[in-house]
Design an enzyme around this catalytic site. Sequence first.
Site, short mmCIF file in Angstrom:
data_model
loop_
_atom_site.label_atom_id
_atom_site.label_comp_id
_atom_site.label_asym_id
_atom_site.label_seq_id
_atom_site.Cartn_x
_atom_site.Cartn_y
_atom_site.Cartn_z
N GLU A 140 -2.69 7.64 7.14
CA GLU A 140 -1.31 7.87 7.59
C GLU A 140 -0.40 8.34 6.46
OE1 GLU A 140 0.03 4.38 9.64
OE2 GLU A 140 -1.14 4.84 11.41
N GLU A 165 -6.83 5.32 15.60
CA GLU A 165 -6.53 3.90 15.76
C GLU A 165 -5.93 3.72 17.14
OE1 GLU A 165 -4.17 2.29 12.57
OE2 GLU A 165 -5.32 3.36 11.05
N ARG A 208 0.86 -1.19 0.00
CA ARG A 208 0.00 0.00 0.00
C ARG A 208 0.89 1.23 0.00
NH1 ARG A 208 -2.21 0.20 6.33
NH2 ARG A 208 -0.17 0.02 7.27
N TYR A 253 -2.11 -11.04 11.44
CA TYR A 253 -1.71 -11.17 12.85
C TYR A 253 -1.69 -9.83 13.56
CZ TYR A 253 -0.78 -16.08 12.19
OH TYR A 253 -0.93 -17.41 11.94
N CYS A 277 10.32 10.51 -8.36
CA CYS A 277 10.16 10.19 -9.78
C CYS A 277 10.37 11.44 -10.64
CB CYS A 277 8.77 9.59 -10.01
SG CYS A 277 7.46 10.81 -9.92
N CYS A 310 7.89 14.19 -9.96
CA CYS A 310 8.15 14.95 -8.73
C CYS A 310 9.31 15.92 -8.98
CB CYS A 310 8.48 14.01 -7.57
SG CYS A 310 7.03 13.17 -6.94
#
Length: 662
Positions: A143, A298, A104, A348, A150, A153
């Site tokens: 977050e 969170e 992600r 997990y 790149c 950018c």
Amino acid sequence: MLLLGVAYYPEHWPQERWETDARMMQEAGISVARLAEFAWSRMEPALGRPELDWLDRAMDLLYKRGIRTVLCTPTAAAPAWLVQAEPDVLLQDQKGHPVSFGGRRHYCFNSESYRRHSDRIVWAMLERFANDERVAAWQTDNEFGHRCYCPRCAEAFRSWLKHKYGTTEKLNSAWGTIFWSQEYSDFSQVPPPLLGTGGNNPGLHLDYLRFFSDSIVSFQKRQIDLIRSADPKVSITHNTMTMSIYDDMDLYDLCADLDFASWDNYPMWTKDAVAPRSNAMVADYARSLKGKGMWIMEQQSGAGGSRAFGRFPSPGEIRLWTYQAVGRGADTIVYFRWRTARFGAEQYWHGILDHSGLPNRRYEEVKHVGREFSVLRDPLDTTSLRNRVAFLNTYDSRWALSIQPGNAKLDYFGHFEKYFSPLYRRGIGADFVNHRTDLTAYPLVVAPTLHLVSDELAATLTEYVKHGGTLVTTYRSGVKTVDNQVTDRPLPGPLAGLFGCTVEEYQNLEQMPGVEVTLGDELGGGIALSSVFNDVLTLDTARALGHYAGSHYSARPAIAINSLGKGTAIYVGFESEQGFYDTFVPWVLSRAGLPLPDLLPDSVEHTVRQTDTHRVHFWLNYADTERTVDIGEGGTDLLGKAPARGPIVLEPLGVLIVRETT
Ligand code: GAL
């Protein structure tokens, strides 16, 4: 308003289960669920074909149970079809390599095409959910925090530079590009600070970090503008990873565009629990980003980890973490996550429920907190923390130090924590402010290693002291100009007049034994062992509070105190062991005219939220044995629903919340 919530991913579970989830949440006192984060592929399975019925249905089920939704823009996880169609939305790392799809946060903030995709999915969500009473708030992305290097950018960076400097002559002069023949005759020649160049220009590098922070802020702003255009009244936030974890953007800037700040609170990231004091400091930092109404978006509620995972919170620990956050200003606590995923990279990363989805002791603990929140809601309403000590930090200093710390052992916030600790141990609150904050409310400001100082900041601090403030700074302050060049003035550069001293020489102790410092009588005499850096001081209008007792600068001043106008400026030329700060900070508090409460028992935390008419005290015991606190005149024990005064025994991992009328 004090509320309880959960991060909920209905798309991970069969629809038949959703009703059970909603019921169990309601029974636990949950009234907010955060949805849709990372659900892009389900919300738009193919380009321009939004499918939001499932989300609508989940929101409905929840709403019928009194649970409102925090809707997240899903842009932290660009779906496979999008990346396949437009591979150049992928970010490139500092070596210039594109990251691959499969995790992600793989997108480029400056990709106009990604921004258009972001507009489209956010708009599709708005068409369905704008001005919807089921929506409690929006969260942008997840977050924020990665940098891209790149070619796109690089191009955006060059435009940013053109806007900032106007001409390459000005840029050349700001960066000192004559060094290694790097003078630019055209903006198109300027590269991003890739690795492997044999050392980037520090001026270029700092500008890239500033540019990148602006890129993230503007990426978010585009989502915010879109949301506000369709739903002007809804609140918008972002779940930050605060402080040392992500420094990819200036969080004060990021939060300036938001209605309230949120923080993801993981006191036990994987293996070891973070010291409560360290976590307290991060909580204070997160709260300070907006100064009010913080959410924990969170809140850890299970063992964390992916390949390997850590221990589970002990009974009472989730509750304790919750009240630490509330005591430090959080109004809504959203647990991560409702139920542990059965698949994916975080199978997990445990939430409240385990994989089976059955009630367990963590669920019972959350339920217990839910009941307590209903009692605490009114007394805490409109309360806030009113702190009189501030820690000044700036991203410019932090970034300049990250580029060239000078000493690998220099730990910017670790250094702050040494000053924070004696406050924490007495229950004295502190805010974390930046260079734009009005400091007048704070009799004491501590600004460790204020490395990069503009003339404006030096003037602000000088005015602050002249008007009666007490300011403390430390070694390696005032070293850098705004261009990240070393100042040509005697150190601490623009701060020399304020502190009434200059740095005759500075010694890096990274590979050297510590040097002893003899403390003057005011600091109780004794010896402090210095480390990290030694700034050897020459006094002008200041006087010494301590002297080095070793090395070739033995007997030279190590701490200087200067009176200016109605205030005081103190320069501590070194870092030391905790013992030094345990003496120095109480002394400086008294000098600043602030009260000095007694030390709390070991492992006990105390915070206060207040209004003009009452105070709510939080007493927390992190030890696995009892602790006794003396609460003096006391007031009402809100959870025990009884009067409380004098010495009170806190059970292991216990919480006492007392309302005192003022
Ligand atoms: C957070 C993140 C969540 C989840 C969690 C546990 O930082 O926002 O999506 O990954 O960590 O790893």
